[in-house]
Design a protein around this motif. Structure first.
Motif, PDB file in Angstrom:
ATOM      1  N   ALA A 247       0.836  -1.178   0.333  1.00 46.93           N
ATOM      2  CA  ALA A 247       0.036   0.292  -0.020  1.00 46.93           C
ATOM      3  C   ALA A 247       0.412   1.407  -0.130  1.00 46.93           C
ATOM      4  O   ALA A 247       0.559   2.579  -0.250  1.00 46.93           O
ATOM      5  N   THR A 248       1.908   1.071   0.528  1.00 42.65           N
ATOM      6  CA  THR A 248       3.146   2.058   0.361  1.00 42.65           C
ATOM      7  C   THR A 248       3.861   2.858  -0.703  1.00 42.65           C
ATOM      8  O   THR A 248       4.482   3.142  -0.706  1.00 42.65           O
ATOM      9  N   GLN A 249       3.722   1.802  -1.572  1.00 40.38           N
ATOM     10  CA  GLN A 249       4.781   1.370  -2.815  1.00 40.38           C
ATOM     11  C   GLN A 249       4.472   1.153  -4.005  1.00 40.38           C
ATOM     12  O   GLN A 249       4.726   0.652  -5.042  1.00 40.38           O
ATOM     13  N   GLN A 250       2.927   2.142  -4.228  1.00 44.89           N
ATOM     14  CA  GLN A 250       2.414   2.032  -5.407  1.00 44.89           C
ATOM     15  C   GLN A 250       2.962   2.584  -6.675  1.00 44.89           C
ATOM     16  O   GLN A 250       3.557   3.755  -6.168  1.00 44.89           O
ATOM     17  N   ASN A 251       2.854   1.975  -7.513  1.00 46.40           N
ATOM     18  CA  ASN A 251       3.876   3.356  -8.276  1.00 46.40           C
ATOM     19  C   ASN A 251       2.928   4.657  -9.073  1.00 46.40           C
ATOM     20  O   ASN A 251       2.402   5.264  -8.394  1.00 46.40           O
TER      21      ASN A 251
END
Length: 524
Positions: free
Chosen positions: A517-521
């Protein structure tokens, strides 16, 4: 080969749901009426074999939103996703408009279900790997059989991971793979403990995923049979298929010498090019791979037949065929490639198209009734062109590169082969090879892969997602390779730096996985 009513249904919607939960619909049913439970699947040699077959079914067709079957992750739908992200096919219906026009979001179905079904396939391969290892330990199957089954699973896992990188991550050429890739899953997600392990794992780098892919393919090459009997040599992974896929992967890594090393295992020194492993060779004519989808040119294909074709939405003839012949006509050939100067008037591959007085449709896939055309994943023609490009990247105007290019081109254009004098420099030869790829693999979903890997190439970049023609502008008059009219490309370029060059990680995945959730493109 297909035993759809007896296979495992292990797949998880995104590889994170527990098998026994109900929130992921039938994909997580621990023991559906027509399948085995995971606990019993590897309790005999016969059941282990059926579990392995189940992986291929998961690769052919996954459950789409609402439970309908579609051609994801490696059936018709995914092939046409690869075409719709490029410029050489035109979207005629709304089905692929989001992909075609780059208006996707974290909730749009086409990209969401590519992610979900690819990770479902990966999870099924991991369950199979653990299962056959235990079956061998328990004496139910031989160690040799277990290693071969594991090789099949790792081949499919490598194929799935590479497809994820092509759509959700920047190419390897961007900072030598230091960009965010996708999570590496090398364990089965089938219990609360493994779910916790999965959700604590974030994105690996592109380079790490590529290294994982190559490790899988090295294992597959070592342990898979060199040749299978009958049609199984095409629709189940083999040693030659693993080697061929490595040539593709190393091409994307710009490991030119690595491409040559791998390709030399299955490509003879000089023409006519043949393989000492698997007896692969080009068919005599350009339409040969499609007249017989089990031909000697196919290294690996996804099987379809009258009993199991992934529904009308998973069948290539249905999706891409001329409606007058029984297809749905969702996509058509673009005037961009039809009029391309490299696509000569006498090219026999023009006979793999048909017009209806308005547009041109591919006729590579022709079984409109039973929808039995196999989905071509890896052909010997690609291996030859991969090797040709690598030779030209290393050696400039290389005699062997020209010979490899001519092998593919020459069967379609009797008088159109090249000589060294046709190329002033190595990049001119590379350009000819890249043009050949566009023509040879048109309507096979390979265009996006080349756009992606060449995005930062100094000579051959498209500068992002290329501009395209909309169906309304691709009138019949625009198909003219003689006068080559000016074409209106009213679907604009998406620059490489734009966030829409990549697909977003699906919202449902982010909701399940607090780490991702903290690593979306960026941009979504």
């Amino acid at each position: 080969m297909k035993l759809k009513n007896n296979i495992l249904k292990f797949g998880l919607a995104a590889g994170l749901c527990v098998l026994a939960t109900t929130s992921c619909q039938d994909l997580t049913d621990l023991q559906p009426a027509d399948s085995f439970s995971e606990a019993s699947a590897f309790t005999s040699a016969k059941r282990a074999e059926l579990a392995v077959i189940g992986m291929y079914n998961a690769a052919q067709s996954g459950s789409y939103a609402g439970g309908a079957v579609r051609g994801y992750p490696f059936g018709a739908a995914s092939i046409q996703q690869g075409d719709m992200r490029g410029e050489d096919m035109v979207n005629q219906a709304l089905f692929f408009a989001i992909t075609n026009e780059a208006t996707y979001t974290p909730t749009t179905a086409n990209n969401v279900w590519m992610w979900n079904t690819l990770f479902a396939l990966i999870n099924q391969t991991n369950i199979t790997i653990e299962g056959v290892q235990k079956a061998a330990k328990d004496g139910l199957i031989t160690n040799e059989a277990a290693l071969a089954y594991e090789g099949e699973a790792k081949f499919l896992r490598a194929l799935a991971n590479h497809e994820l990188l092509l759509n959700f991550a920047r190419p390897y050429a961007d900072n030598k793979g230091a960009s965010a890739g996708v999570p590496i899953r090398d364990f089965a997600v089938n219990s609360p403990a493994t779910v916790e392990k999965a959700v604590s794992t974030g994105r690996n780098t592109v380079a790490e995923v590529y290294a994982f892919i190559l490790k899988d393919l090295d294992f597959a090459e070592t342990n898979l049979p060199a040749l299978r009997t009958g049609n199984l040599k095409i629709v189940r992974a083999s040693k030659g298929a693993a080697i061929g896929l490595k040539t593709r992967v190393k091409l994307h890594m710009q490991d030119w010498s690595g491409v040559v090393t791998e390709a030399n295992k299955i490509v003879s020194t000089a023409a006519p090019f043949t393989s000492p492993i698997g007896a692969y060779k080009l068919t005599a004519t350009a339409d040969g791979p499609f007249k017989n989808t089990y031909s000697e040119e196919a290294l690996f294909s996804i099987e379809n037949n009258a009993q199991d074709n992934g529904s009308v939405n998973g069948a290539l003839a249905a999706m891409a065929g001329n409606p007058a012949l029984g297809g749905r006509g969702l996509i058509v050939v673009s005037p961009i490639i039809f009029n391309h100067p490299a696509f000569k008037a006498e090219d026999a591959r023009r006979n793999l198209m048909v017009n209806n007085g308005r547009s041109y449709y591919t006729t590579k896939y022709t079984d409109y009734t039973n929808r039995s055309d196999n989905a071509p994943i890896l052909r010997y023609a690609e291996v030859l062109l991969n090797l040709a490009e690598a030779e030209a990247r290393i050696g400039g105007v290389s005699a062997r590169a020209i010979s490899l290019l001519n092998a593919v081109r020459g069967r379609a254009i009797a008088t159109g082969t090249y000589a060294a004098a046709d190329f002033a420099a190595g990049k001119d030869l590379i350009g000819a090879i890249l043009n050949e790829r566009r023509i040879e693999f048109m309507a096979e979903g390979r265009r996006w892969a080349d756009i992606h890997r060449l995005a930062l190439d100094a000579d051959f970049t498209t500068n992002g997602i290329p501009s395209k023609m909309a169906f309304g502008n691709a009138t019949f008059a625009t198909y003219n390779f003689v006068t080559n009219p000016t074409l209106v490309r009213n679907i604009p370029t998406v620059p490489y730096a734009d966030y829409k060059f990549l697909w977003p990680i699906p919202a449902d995945e982010l909701a399940r996985n607090p780490t991702l959730a903290t690593q979306q493109n960026p941009g979504y």
